[in-house]
Design an enzyme around this catalytic site. Structure first.
Site, mmCIF file in Angstrom:
data_model
loop_
_atom_site.group_PDB
_atom_site.id
_atom_site.type_symbol
_atom_site.label_atom_id
_atom_site.label_comp_id
_atom_site.label_asym_id
_atom_site.label_seq_id
_atom_site.Cartn_x
_atom_site.Cartn_y
_atom_site.Cartn_z
ATOM 1 N N LYS A 1 -31.742 -1.695 -54.293
ATOM 2 C CA LYS A 1 -31.269 -0.603 -53.690
ATOM 3 C C LYS A 1 -31.033 0.826 -55.145
ATOM 4 O O LYS A 1 -31.691 2.020 -54.871
ATOM 5 C CB LYS A 1 -30.502 -1.063 -52.874
ATOM 6 C CG LYS A 1 -29.776 0.686 -52.777
ATOM 7 C CD LYS A 1 -28.006 0.405 -51.453
ATOM 8 C CE LYS A 1 -27.196 -0.119 -52.502
ATOM 9 N NZ LYS A 1 -26.672 0.999 -52.805
ATOM 10 N N ASN A 2 -30.314 0.017 -55.807
ATOM 11 C CA ASN A 2 -29.716 0.994 -56.770
ATOM 12 C C ASN A 2 -30.529 1.450 -58.031
ATOM 13 O O ASN A 2 -29.759 2.216 -58.758
ATOM 14 C CB ASN A 2 -28.417 0.372 -57.705
ATOM 15 C CG ASN A 2 -27.577 0.516 -56.820
ATOM 16 O OD1 ASN A 2 -27.533 0.895 -55.598
ATOM 17 N ND2 ASN A 2 -26.139 0.428 -56.579
ATOM 18 N N CYS B 1 -14.448 7.499 -51.931
ATOM 19 C CA CYS B 1 -14.695 6.657 -51.217
ATOM 20 C C CYS B 1 -14.212 5.144 -50.907
ATOM 21 O O CYS B 1 -12.884 5.180 -51.085
ATOM 22 C CB CYS B 1 -16.366 7.101 -51.917
ATOM 23 S SG CYS B 1 -16.932 5.082 -53.014
ATOM 24 N N ARG C 1 -13.458 7.794 -57.593
ATOM 25 C CA ARG C 1 -15.181 8.503 -58.660
ATOM 26 C C ARG C 1 -15.131 9.126 -58.235
ATOM 27 O O ARG C 1 -16.311 10.019 -57.835
ATOM 28 C CB ARG C 1 -16.176 7.359 -57.363
ATOM 29 C CG ARG C 1 -15.823 5.778 -56.833
ATOM 30 C CD ARG C 1 -17.162 5.197 -55.697
ATOM 31 N NE ARG C 1 -18.615 5.428 -56.301
ATOM 32 C CZ ARG C 1 -19.303 5.743 -56.154
ATOM 33 N NH1 ARG C 1 -19.042 4.897 -55.070
ATOM 34 N NH2 ARG C 1 -20.274 4.545 -57.003
ATOM 35 N N ASP D 1 -20.891 -5.092 -58.620
ATOM 36 C CA ASP D 1 -20.996 -4.886 -57.256
ATOM 37 C C ASP D 1 -21.206 -6.506 -56.293
ATOM 38 O O ASP D 1 -21.492 -7.085 -55.699
ATOM 39 C CB ASP D 1 -22.298 -4.368 -57.398
ATOM 40 C CG ASP D 1 -22.424 -3.548 -56.894
ATOM 41 O OD1 ASP D 1 -20.876 -3.159 -57.469
ATOM 42 O OD2 ASP D 1 -23.460 -2.333 -57.399
ATOM 43 N N ARG E 1 -27.007 -0.644 -45.268
ATOM 44 C CA ARG E 1 -27.019 0.343 -46.358
ATOM 45 C C ARG E 1 -27.841 -0.212 -47.232
ATOM 46 O O ARG E 1 -28.954 0.917 -48.252
ATOM 47 C CB ARG E 1 -25.861 0.712 -46.902
ATOM 48 C CG ARG E 1 -24.988 1.598 -45.847
ATOM 49 C CD ARG E 1 -24.228 2.672 -46.231
ATOM 50 N NE ARG E 1 -24.336 3.795 -47.293
ATOM 51 C CZ ARG E 1 -24.039 4.775 -47.818
ATOM 52 N NH1 ARG E 1 -22.365 4.661 -47.409
ATOM 53 N NH2 ARG E 1 -24.296 5.193 -49.021
HETATM 54 C C1 EPZ Z 1 -23.201 3.173 -59.641
HETATM 55 O O1 EPZ Z 1 -22.180 3.889 -58.855
HETATM 56 C C2 EPZ Z 1 -23.441 2.239 -58.548
HETATM 57 N N1 EPZ Z 1 -24.223 2.947 -57.156
HETATM 58 C C3 EPZ Z 1 -22.522 1.472 -57.796
HETATM 59 O O2 EPZ Z 1 -22.659 1.037 -56.437
HETATM 60 C C4 EPZ Z 1 -22.374 0.648 -58.896
HETATM 61 O O3 EPZ Z 1 -20.265 -0.593 -58.353
HETATM 62 C C5 EPZ Z 1 -21.113 1.465 -60.367
HETATM 63 O O4 EPZ Z 1 -22.974 2.485 -60.346
HETATM 64 C C6 EPZ Z 1 -21.374 0.265 -61.065
HETATM 65 O O5 EPZ Z 1 -21.874 -0.444 -61.486
HETATM 66 C C7 EPZ Z 1 -25.901 3.154 -57.319
HETATM 67 O O6 EPZ Z 1 -26.502 2.788 -58.292
HETATM 68 C C8 EPZ Z 1 -25.774 4.192 -56.065
HETATM 69 P P1 EPZ Z 1 -19.870 5.022 -62.668
HETATM 70 P P2 EPZ Z 1 -22.146 5.402 -59.705
HETATM 71 O O7 EPZ Z 1 -20.129 5.968 -62.689
HETATM 72 O O8 EPZ Z 1 -23.075 5.969 -61.137
HETATM 73 C C9 EPZ Z 1 -16.118 6.237 -63.494
HETATM 74 C C10 EPZ Z 1 -23.004 -0.481 -54.801
HETATM 75 O O9 EPZ Z 1 -22.207 -1.129 -53.996
HETATM 76 N N2 EPZ Z 1 -16.252 7.506 -63.604
HETATM 77 O O10 EPZ Z 1 -21.276 3.682 -63.619
HETATM 78 O O11 EPZ Z 1 -21.295 6.226 -58.931
HETATM 79 C C11 EPZ Z 1 -16.186 5.453 -61.864
HETATM 80 O O12 EPZ Z 1 -15.190 5.691 -61.401
HETATM 81 C C12 EPZ Z 1 -22.152 0.552 -55.874
HETATM 82 O O13 EPZ Z 1 -23.758 -0.589 -54.254
HETATM 83 C C13 EPZ Z 1 -16.000 8.358 -64.056
HETATM 84 O O14 EPZ Z 1 -14.610 8.418 -64.007
HETATM 85 O O15 EPZ Z 1 -20.507 4.209 -61.156
HETATM 86 C C14 EPZ Z 1 -15.901 4.180 -62.614
HETATM 87 O O16 EPZ Z 1 -14.509 4.020 -63.098
HETATM 88 C C15 EPZ Z 1 -21.607 1.013 -55.072
HETATM 89 N N3 EPZ Z 1 -16.216 9.783 -63.934
HETATM 90 C C16 EPZ Z 1 -16.743 4.407 -63.652
HETATM 91 O O17 EPZ Z 1 -16.748 5.141 -63.849
HETATM 92 C C17 EPZ Z 1 -17.553 10.237 -63.743
HETATM 93 O O18 EPZ Z 1 -17.422 11.026 -63.718
HETATM 94 C C18 EPZ Z 1 -18.147 4.025 -63.541
HETATM 95 O O19 EPZ Z 1 -18.730 4.439 -62.626
HETATM 96 C C19 EPZ Z 1 -18.531 9.058 -63.181
HETATM 97 C C20 EPZ Z 1 -17.563 7.734 -63.099
#
Ligand code: EPZ
Length: 431
Positions: A22-23, A126, A131, A316, A408
């Site tokens: 999915k991701n 969320c 996030r 995840d 989802r």
């Molecule tokens: C992706 O989310 C995945 N979603 C998430 O999967 C997964 O948990 C996550 O990566 C981490 O591996 C999809 O691929 C659709 P990040 P993403 O940006 O890209 C912080 C699931 O269950 N951050 O890597 O949104 C953030 O808060 C989902 O399938 C900032 O601070 O995650 C987090 O602490 C849930 N500022 C960390 O970075 C930003 O601008 C990593 O988040 C962006 C992120």
């Protein structure tokens, strides 16, 4: 609202076909906005998020068909997708669409690259934390984009087009890396991205962008060099297998006991999780067809885990691993470093008899000899499936409510587990 009924106590025997990730599918679908030509994606999973993103993309002007079917036929079914954004008809991604799925915020990069402007709703918090999107916006600013936040929307524009630049992420972000790669692929000149996410889904998107004509060096590594091109073409790409689905079923087998072949699974995509599972007492053997997971007589051992970006233990899979540890011998310490609020499953696991103490970003899990079935519900996808795993090993009946979270991201979950002997059924309902 559908529910899932599980009667625990059966071991799992047989095989499960792992679906496309999915991701990876979601950002790959968004990449279709980068070109006027058709992007064909094979092995996309039949999950609700894919269906929802198809609706969002069609709002921006993407024409699509699913296995030759036309829009509206079967919204959640997806195998081979054909996506064509010949003309982008709307540069605004409204709140009611972005709030349904955070990943849809990522349309901002292709909209800017193709149209020079985008208005995308801020996604908001969320269930797993605040996030923010600050790093995505920082990356775009480094490529010459001006940004203003107006009434809950990010208004971004680049009247002279995107211009290559240097992007150093202070924190590893999957969405930030997708955004930077997509924008830089169509920017003028050279972009250097450092501290990029190395998740296999990011590498899969990069590989597809390369097929579309992007010039990306360092695919799968923390440093990416991208030479922008004037236009991208269509391509044909097969989505990689879902490592989180793989890890989830591996943990289900470790929990319930049994012997299951996870067909099409690739061990290299989740080696850290497989190593931890071996330490916990599961037998993991890579085969030509996938990964075989077994646990017979032996009990489950307590193992400590800390989540980390790839190649570390994935956030995840944290909830699913916690479910497994609820029946381990001894105490396991689980530290969540990626999202600050990703322990929503703890209270629900407690309803099944688990003993878990929370202390900030650490959960201390004291294994119990028996879990008992109960009605439970969860607030996100991975938390929900952790309850399914616990219920498989609980005495008696459990009802998992709010199955739409599972839908989802998990394709045919009850069929896959039921096919291996679990007593599991979906109960359709209106409550
Ligand atoms: C992706 O989310 C995945 N979603 C998430 O999967 C997964 O948990 C996550 O990566 C981490 O591996 C999809 O691929 C659709 P990040 P993403 O940006 O890209 C912080 C699931 O269950 N951050 O890597 O949104 C953030 O808060 C989902 O399938 C900032 O601070 O995650 C987090 O602490 C849930 N500022 C960390 O970075 C930003 O601008 C990593 O988040 C962006 C992120």
């Amino acid at each position: 609202m559908d529910r899932i009924r599980i009667v625990g106590g059966r071991t799992l025997e047989g095989s499960i076909k792992i679906s496309g990730a999915k991701n990876a599918a979601l950002p790959l679908m968004i990449a279709s906005l980068l070109t006027r030509e058709t992007l064909t994606l094979e092995n996309t999973p039949s999950v609700a998020d894919v269906g929802m993103l198809l609706q969002i993309l069609s709002h921006h002007g993407v024409d699509y068909s699913v296995d030759g079917r036309r829009p509206g036929d079967e919204p959640h079914a997806a195998r081979t997708l054909h996506l064509a954004a010949r003309r982008i008809v709307d540069i605004t991604a409204p709140y009611d669409l972005v709030s349904k799925m955070r990943a849809s915020f990522w349309v901002i990069a292709p909209l800017l690259a193709r149209m020079g402007e985008a208005r995308v709703s801020l996604p908001g918090g969320c269930a797993i934390g605040t996030r923010p999107v600050d790093l995505l916006l920082m990356a775009l600013e480094k490529l010459g984009v001006s940004i203003e936040i107006e009434a809950g929307y990010v208004h971004a524009w680049a009247p002279k087009g995107l211009i290559g630049g240097e992007i150093n992420f202070p924190k590893i972000t999957v969405g930030g890396t997708h955004t930077a790669m997509m924008a830089a692929s169509l920017a003028r000149g050279h972009t250097l991205i450092t501290n990029a996410a190395r998740e296999p889904e990011v590498a899969d998107v990069a590989a597809c962008l390369v097929k579309m004509g992007a010039k990306i060096k360092g695919v799968g590594q923390a440093t990416l060099e991208i030479e922008g091109v004037g236009a991208l073409s269509g391509a044909h790409h097969t989505v990689l297998p879902d490592r989180i689905e793989t890890g989830t079923y591996a943990m289900a087998v470790a929990m319930a006991g049994g012997d299951v072949l996870l067909e099409r699974a690739q061990p290299g995509l989740l080696q850290s999780a497989l190593d931890i599972l071996s330490q916990a007492g599961a037998e993991i053997s890579p085969t030509n067809e996938g990964i075989r997971v077994r646990r017979d007589g032996a009990g489950i051992s307590a193992v400590d885990v800390t989540t980390a970006p790839f190649p570390g233990f994935p956030t995840d899979l944290q909830a699913q691993f916690m479910a497994l540890m609820t029946k381990a011998k001894g105490r396991s310490r689980i530290t969540e470093t990626i999202f600050e609020n990703r322990f929503m499953h703890v209270q629900e696991l407690a309803r099944l008899g688990a003993r878990i103490k929370l202390d900030g970003d650490v959960a201390l899990v004291d294994g119990v000899s028996e879990l008992q079935g109960a009605p439970v519900m969860a607030t996100d996808l991975r938390a929900s499936v952790s309850l399914v795993i616990a219920a498989l090993a609980a005495r008696g009946e459990s009802i998992v409510n709010r199955v739409y979270h599972l839908d989802r991201g998990f394709e045919h979950l009850e069929k896959k587990l039921g096919g291996c002997g679990a007593i599991i059924e979906r109960i359709g309902g209106s409550n």
